[in-house]
Scaffold this motif. Structure first.
Motif, PDB file in Angstrom:
ATOM      1  N   GLN A 207      -5.410  21.773  -8.929  1.00 46.62           N
ATOM      2  CA  GLN A 207      -5.810  22.852  -8.037  1.00 46.62           C
ATOM      3  C   GLN A 207      -6.507  23.950  -8.842  1.00 46.62           C
ATOM      4  O   GLN A 207      -6.241  24.145 -10.026  1.00 46.62           O
ATOM      5  CB  GLN A 207      -4.585  23.423  -7.319  1.00 46.62           C
ATOM      6  CG  GLN A 207      -3.855  22.415  -6.447  1.00 46.62           C
ATOM      7  CD  GLN A 207      -4.735  21.877  -5.333  1.00 46.62           C
ATOM      8  OE1 GLN A 207      -5.468  22.624  -4.694  1.00 46.62           O
ATOM      9  NE2 GLN A 207      -4.658  20.574  -5.095  1.00 46.62           N
ATOM     10  N   LYS A 208      -7.380  24.678  -8.181  1.00 48.50           N
ATOM     11  CA  LYS A 208      -8.215  25.663  -8.867  1.00 48.50           C
ATOM     12  C   LYS A 208      -7.390  26.670  -9.660  1.00 48.50           C
ATOM     13  O   LYS A 208      -7.700  26.969 -10.822  1.00 48.50           O
ATOM     14  CB  LYS A 208      -9.101  26.386  -7.843  1.00 48.50           C
ATOM     15  CG  LYS A 208     -10.094  27.346  -8.467  1.00 48.50           C
ATOM     16  CD  LYS A 208     -10.987  27.966  -7.404  1.00 48.50           C
ATOM     17  CE  LYS A 208     -11.988  28.942  -8.019  1.00 48.50           C
ATOM     18  NZ  LYS A 208     -12.865  29.549  -6.986  1.00 48.50           N
ATOM     19  N   ASP A 209      -6.311  27.187  -9.064  1.00 51.21           N
ATOM     20  CA  ASP A 209      -5.505  28.185  -9.758  1.00 51.21           C
ATOM     21  C   ASP A 209      -4.732  27.566 -10.922  1.00 51.21           C
ATOM     22  O   ASP A 209      -4.542  28.197 -11.968  1.00 51.21           O
ATOM     23  CB  ASP A 209      -4.554  28.883  -8.786  1.00 51.21           C
ATOM     24  CG  ASP A 209      -3.615  27.918  -8.074  1.00 51.21           C
ATOM     25  OD1 ASP A 209      -3.935  26.714  -7.996  1.00 51.21           O
ATOM     26  OD2 ASP A 209      -2.558  28.367  -7.583  1.00 51.21           O
ATOM     27  N   VAL A 211      -5.730  24.918 -12.744  1.00 50.97           N
ATOM     28  CA  VAL A 211      -6.709  24.640 -13.787  1.00 50.97           C
ATOM     29  C   VAL A 211      -7.056  25.922 -14.534  1.00 50.97           C
ATOM     30  O   VAL A 211      -7.128  25.948 -15.773  1.00 50.97           O
ATOM     31  CB  VAL A 211      -7.972  23.999 -13.179  1.00 50.97           C
ATOM     32  CG1 VAL A 211      -9.117  23.978 -14.192  1.00 50.97           C
ATOM     33  CG2 VAL A 211      -7.665  22.580 -12.698  1.00 50.97           C
ATOM     34  N   LYS A 212      -7.267  26.991 -13.788  1.00 51.70           N
ATOM     35  CA  LYS A 212      -7.597  28.281 -14.405  1.00 51.70           C
ATOM     36  C   LYS A 212      -6.480  28.739 -15.334  1.00 51.70           C
ATOM     37  O   LYS A 212      -6.725  29.168 -16.461  1.00 51.70           O
ATOM     38  CB  LYS A 212      -7.838  29.331 -13.319  1.00 51.70           C
ATOM     39  CG  LYS A 212      -8.217  30.721 -13.823  1.00 51.70           C
ATOM     40  CD  LYS A 212      -8.518  31.638 -12.642  1.00 51.70           C
ATOM     41  CE  LYS A 212      -9.020  33.010 -13.118  1.00 51.70           C
ATOM     42  NZ  LYS A 212      -7.964  33.769 -13.834  1.00 51.70           N
ATOM     43  N   GLU A 254     -13.811  25.408 -16.320  1.00 48.13           N
ATOM     44  CA  GLU A 254     -14.900  25.835 -15.435  1.00 48.13           C
ATOM     45  C   GLU A 254     -15.484  24.691 -14.631  1.00 48.13           C
ATOM     46  O   GLU A 254     -16.320  24.919 -13.745  1.00 48.13           O
ATOM     47  CB  GLU A 254     -15.994  26.503 -16.267  1.00 48.13           C
ATOM     48  CG  GLU A 254     -15.560  27.848 -16.845  1.00 48.13           C
ATOM     49  CD  GLU A 254     -16.570  28.436 -17.812  1.00 48.13           C
ATOM     50  OE1 GLU A 254     -17.482  27.674 -18.241  1.00 48.13           O
ATOM     51  OE2 GLU A 254     -16.453  29.630 -18.140  1.00 48.13           O
ATOM     52  N   ASP A 255     -15.067  23.464 -14.908  1.00 49.67           N
ATOM     53  CA  ASP A 255     -15.584  22.316 -14.166  1.00 49.67           C
ATOM     54  C   ASP A 255     -14.911  22.217 -12.805  1.00 49.67           C
ATOM     55  O   ASP A 255     -13.678  22.287 -12.710  1.00 49.67           O
ATOM     56  CB  ASP A 255     -15.356  21.021 -14.962  1.00 49.67           C
ATOM     57  CG  ASP A 255     -16.145  19.850 -14.407  1.00 49.67           C
ATOM     58  OD1 ASP A 255     -15.770  19.337 -13.318  1.00 49.67           O
ATOM     59  OD2 ASP A 255     -17.126  19.446 -15.052  1.00 49.67           O
ATOM     60  N   VAL A 256     -15.684  22.047 -11.758  1.00 52.38           N
ATOM     61  CA  VAL A 256     -15.140  22.022 -10.402  1.00 52.38           C
ATOM     62  C   VAL A 256     -14.182  20.854 -10.181  1.00 52.38           C
ATOM     63  O   VAL A 256     -13.307  20.903  -9.309  1.00 52.38           O
ATOM     64  CB  VAL A 256     -16.288  22.000  -9.376  1.00 52.38           C
ATOM     65  CG1 VAL A 256     -17.054  20.685  -9.444  1.00 52.38           C
ATOM     66  CG2 VAL A 256     -15.778  22.263  -7.965  1.00 52.38           C
ATOM     67  N   ASP A 257     -14.318  19.789 -10.970  1.00 50.08           N
ATOM     68  CA  ASP A 257     -13.469  18.605 -10.824  1.00 50.08           C
ATOM     69  C   ASP A 257     -12.379  18.513 -11.893  1.00 50.08           C
ATOM     70  O   ASP A 257     -11.769  17.456 -12.060  1.00 50.08           O
ATOM     71  CB  ASP A 257     -14.322  17.335 -10.878  1.00 50.08           C
ATOM     72  CG  ASP A 257     -15.245  17.197  -9.685  1.00 50.08           C
ATOM     73  OD1 ASP A 257     -14.815  17.547  -8.565  1.00 50.08           O
ATOM     74  OD2 ASP A 257     -16.396  16.746  -9.863  1.00 50.08           O
TER      75      ASP A 257
END
Length: 271
Positions: A207-209, A211-212, A254-257
């Motif tokens: 999930q985006k959070d 990964v960040k 920063e990669d969307v995947d």
């Protein structure tokens, strides 16, 4: 094993970036393999408790029992104690101690547990043997250990393979076994356990959070944690190489995947 002392070094150290990462661990996401065996009145020892998030969670599963969190480095224990107080957990205490030489009589605990600890010690069989000593007859010794060689991530960034290779070198320089997961069942047998249950589970961050968070912690850990200072002091990497690893974690994040999976072997042993 009174007087025994651990010879290895905790590779990650307790830099703020490391503690931020470890503070996301809970009983559910890091010790779910153990939870079905817990009873409300059990007495538990959690070795290498760090900031105490798993430890505090375990206390909620034994409301009539008690949990002791043991950590070799006492500097992190005020954070653990503060978490227990914040959550109103009373059936818990935290102590400084060495898992290779526990200051408890034989048969003191119903459950003796460690999470991502044996990979950092010079004598994991010896520590499991000591854990067995302080477990009650019919009690449980449980452990969960990652295996760094089989981490899986996407996208495949060359700099992350450099990180994986360097981590292996730093961990071994410190006297540990970074691929502990695959050895765990064998270590338990050598410690004298015959009745044991094995399993494997993974943390998976996609999930985006998530990964960040993972990306940012390792960007900092690659430069400021004990992993970095040891790599430099032992001449296993240069500052430029560590900068490159940090930038690779940034690129990955920063990669969307972006996705990473971290498998760990688990074992529940019966005394």
């Amino acid at each position: 094993m009174a007087g025994a002392s651990e010879k290895a070094t905790y590779t990650h150290g307790h830099h703020a970036s490391v503690l931020r990462s470890h503070s996301t661990r809970t009983a559910l996401n890091s010790a779910s393999f153990l939870l079905p065996y817990l009873k409300p009145d059990m007495k538990i020892l959690d070795i290498g408790c760090g900031p105490g998030t798993i430890t505090v969670d375990l206390a909620t599963y034994v409301p009539q029992g008690h949990v002791t969190g043991l950590e070799r480095v006492g500097d992190v224990l005020p954070q653990a104690q503060a978490l227990a107080e914040e959550r109103g957990i009373k059936n818990i205490n935290f102590v400084v101690g060495d898992g290779n030489g526990l200051a408890y009589p034989d048969g003191s605990f119903d459950v003796v547990f460690c999470h991502q600890v044996l990979q950092h010690v010079a004598d994991p069989v010896g520590m499991l043997t000591e854990m067995k000593r302080v477990a009650k007859k019919g009690g449980i010794v449980a452990a969960r250990e990652a295996d760094y060689s089989v981490f899986m991530w996407f996208p495949e960034i060359e700099g992350l393979r450099d990180w994986q290779s360097l981590y292996d070198k730093v961990a071994r320089h410190n006297g540990g076994e970074p691929n502990a997961g695959r050895f765990l069942h064998s270590w338990a047998r050598k410690a004298g356990f015959e009745d044991k249950r094995h399993s494997v589970s993974s943390w998976c961050f996609g999930q985006k959070d998530e990964v960040k968070w993972w990306s940012e912690t390792w960007q900092e850990r690659a430069l400021k944690s004990s992993f970095a200072t040891t790599a430099l002091a032992a001449e296993l990497a240069t500052s430029e190489e560590l900068e490159g690893i940090s930038k690779s974690w940034k690129q990955w994040g920063e990669d969307v995947d972006a996705l990473i999976s971290i498998p760990s072997a688990e074992i529940v042993c019966f005394k």
